[in-house]
Scaffold this active site. Structure first.
Site, PDB file in Angstrom:
ATOM      1  N   LEU A  73      -6.275   8.144  -6.240  1.00 38.74           N
ATOM      2  CA  LEU A  73      -4.978   8.410  -7.773  1.00 38.74           C
ATOM      3  C   LEU A  73      -4.582   7.418  -6.972  1.00 38.74           C
ATOM      4  O   LEU A  73      -3.592   7.404  -5.925  1.00 38.74           O
ATOM      5  CB  LEU A  73      -5.811   9.546  -7.837  1.00 38.74           C
ATOM      6  CG  LEU A  73      -6.526  10.648  -7.927  1.00 38.74           C
ATOM      7  CD1 LEU A  73      -6.246  11.706  -8.999  1.00 38.74           C
ATOM      8  CD2 LEU A  73      -7.516   9.566  -9.322  1.00 38.74           C
ATOM      9  N   ASP A  74      -3.381   6.686  -7.762  1.00 41.21           N
ATOM     10  CA  ASP A  74      -2.503   6.195  -7.818  1.00 41.21           C
ATOM     11  C   ASP A  74      -1.267   7.372  -7.442  1.00 41.21           C
ATOM     12  O   ASP A  74      -1.101   8.892  -7.419  1.00 41.21           O
ATOM     13  CB  ASP A  74      -1.732   5.307  -9.329  1.00 41.21           C
ATOM     14  CG  ASP A  74      -2.450   4.560  -9.441  1.00 41.21           C
ATOM     15  OD1 ASP A  74      -3.147   3.849  -8.398  1.00 41.21           O
ATOM     16  OD2 ASP A  74      -2.290   3.763 -10.486  1.00 41.21           O
ATOM     17  N   ARG A  75      -0.002   6.741  -6.634  1.00 36.46           N
ATOM     18  CA  ARG A  75       1.078   8.560  -6.929  1.00 36.46           C
ATOM     19  C   ARG A  75       1.044   8.867  -7.678  1.00 36.46           C
ATOM     20  O   ARG A  75       1.315  10.240  -7.301  1.00 36.46           O
ATOM     21  CB  ARG A  75       2.164   7.145  -6.039  1.00 36.46           C
ATOM     22  CG  ARG A  75       3.065   8.216  -5.509  1.00 36.46           C
ATOM     23  CD  ARG A  75       4.417   7.268  -5.576  1.00 36.46           C
ATOM     24  NE  ARG A  75       4.629   5.914  -4.220  1.00 36.46           N
ATOM     25  CZ  ARG A  75       5.373   6.794  -2.865  1.00 36.46           C
ATOM     26  NH1 ARG A  75       5.110   7.715  -3.265  1.00 36.46           N
ATOM     27  NH2 ARG A  75       4.658   5.141  -2.139  1.00 36.46           N
ATOM     28  N   GLU A  76       1.508   8.204  -9.058  1.00 35.49           N
ATOM     29  CA  GLU A  76       2.003   9.083  -9.831  1.00 35.49           C
ATOM     30  C   GLU A  76       1.203   9.642 -11.258  1.00 35.49           C
ATOM     31  O   GLU A  76       1.156   9.921 -11.768  1.00 35.49           O
ATOM     32  CB  GLU A  76       2.939   8.499 -11.233  1.00 35.49           C
ATOM     33  CG  GLU A  76       4.263   7.506 -10.574  1.00 35.49           C
ATOM     34  CD  GLU A  76       5.059   6.529 -11.193  1.00 35.49           C
ATOM     35  OE1 GLU A  76       4.876   6.917 -12.114  1.00 35.49           O
ATOM     36  OE2 GLU A  76       6.050   6.305 -11.168  1.00 35.49           O
ATOM     37  N   THR A  77      -0.902   9.455 -10.719  1.00 36.90           N
ATOM     38  CA  THR A  77      -1.261  10.079 -11.264  1.00 36.90           C
ATOM     39  C   THR A  77      -1.928  10.825 -10.620  1.00 36.90           C
ATOM     40  O   THR A  77      -2.162  10.977  -9.494  1.00 36.90           O
ATOM     41  CB  THR A  77      -2.737   9.310 -10.554  1.00 36.90           C
ATOM     42  OG1 THR A  77      -2.692   7.686 -11.653  1.00 36.90           O
ATOM     43  CG2 THR A  77      -3.876   9.807 -11.905  1.00 36.90           C
TER      44      THR A  77
END
Length: 257
Positions: A73-77
């Site tokens: 997952l992305d850092r912000e997800t």
């Protein structure tokens, strides 16, 4: 010529906590917070999900375990991440991912009130700098020359927050392109709340990278990270279908009535 966006020298905002959702001798599923990067991606020292898992599973690692991230997952997800505990499990789960036997579901809070109840987006995606100038190296865009991409969306609910029309969308990606859900929702005219790259103005991202979070950004973006959460993950394992779920995190709930 496109240049990579410079990164500020200040500390990186991070929520290093995660919760174990399900576990076996072969794999572990955790619900990660956001922002939290899954593994080291630059020279800056910062907590990572993988480092936290290594500390949690130190006994198993001392006895031959080898951790492998299956979905990243992305850092912000926020949300569900699957990690194999040894090479055999990594191979089997990797094959399941390649053969699209792994089913993922997300929830996103977006700007606006969609006129549709269900929507399917098949727009191809590629890196924006391949077809036009882009100040952000990683930014993707829809384009006929891109790779095939398919996401299904379903409207869950709509409301207003701070005079802004918002909606909760259930998202089912059928392909695994970079930033797929974010790009498709932006293409449909409903960018994700807090999305600095695919929201109303990509300069929000450049400002955030250069100077960090600010009151001005909060007024425009509402959240310091994009409101995207990996809420369900189903995968086959030794003849069974493993189903895992993670509720919406507090920061996303705070925007809801």
């Amino acid at each position: 010529m496109t240049e990579r966006t410079p990164i500020a020298d200040g500390p990186i905002a991070c929520e290093p906590d995660f919760q174990v959702i399900a576990e076996s001798p072969d794999w572990i599923v955790v619900d990660k917070r956001a922002p939290l990067i899954v593994h080291t991606a630059n020279a800056k020292p910062e907590p990572t999900l993988l480092a936290g898992l290594e500390a949690l599973l130190c006994y198993e690692l001392a006895n031959g375990a080898a951790l492998s991230l299956i979905n990243r997952l992305d850092r912000e997800t926020s949300g569900l991440t699957l990690i194999a505990k040894h090479k055999e499990a990594a191979k089997a789960l990797g094959i399941a991912m390649q053969e699209r036997l792994m089913h993922k579901e997300y929830h996103a809070i977006v700007h606006g009130h969609p006129t549709w109840h269900e929507c399917s987006c098949h727009e191809p995606i590629l890196r924006q700098a391949e077809v036009r100038e882009s100040a952000i190296w990683v930014k993707q865009c829809t384009h006929p020359l891109g790779k095939p991409c398919h996401t299904d969306f379903r409207l869950v609910s709509s409301w207003s927050h701070a005079d802004m029309p918002l909606s909760l969308i259930h998202c089912t990606p059928h392909t695994g392109r970079m930033h797929q859900i974010r790009v498709h929702l932006s293409h449909l005219g409903h960018p994700i709340v807090g999305d600095k790259i695919y929201g109303s103005d990509e300069r929000h991202y450049l400002e955030f990278i250069a100077h960090g979070w600010s009151k001005q950004l909060e007024k425009s973006l509402l959240l310091p990270r994009h409101a995207l959460h990996a809420s369900a993950l189903h995968f086959p394992w030794q003849g069974e279908n493993i189903c895992t779920f993670a509720p919406l995190p507090p920061d996303m709930k705070s925007l809801m009535p």
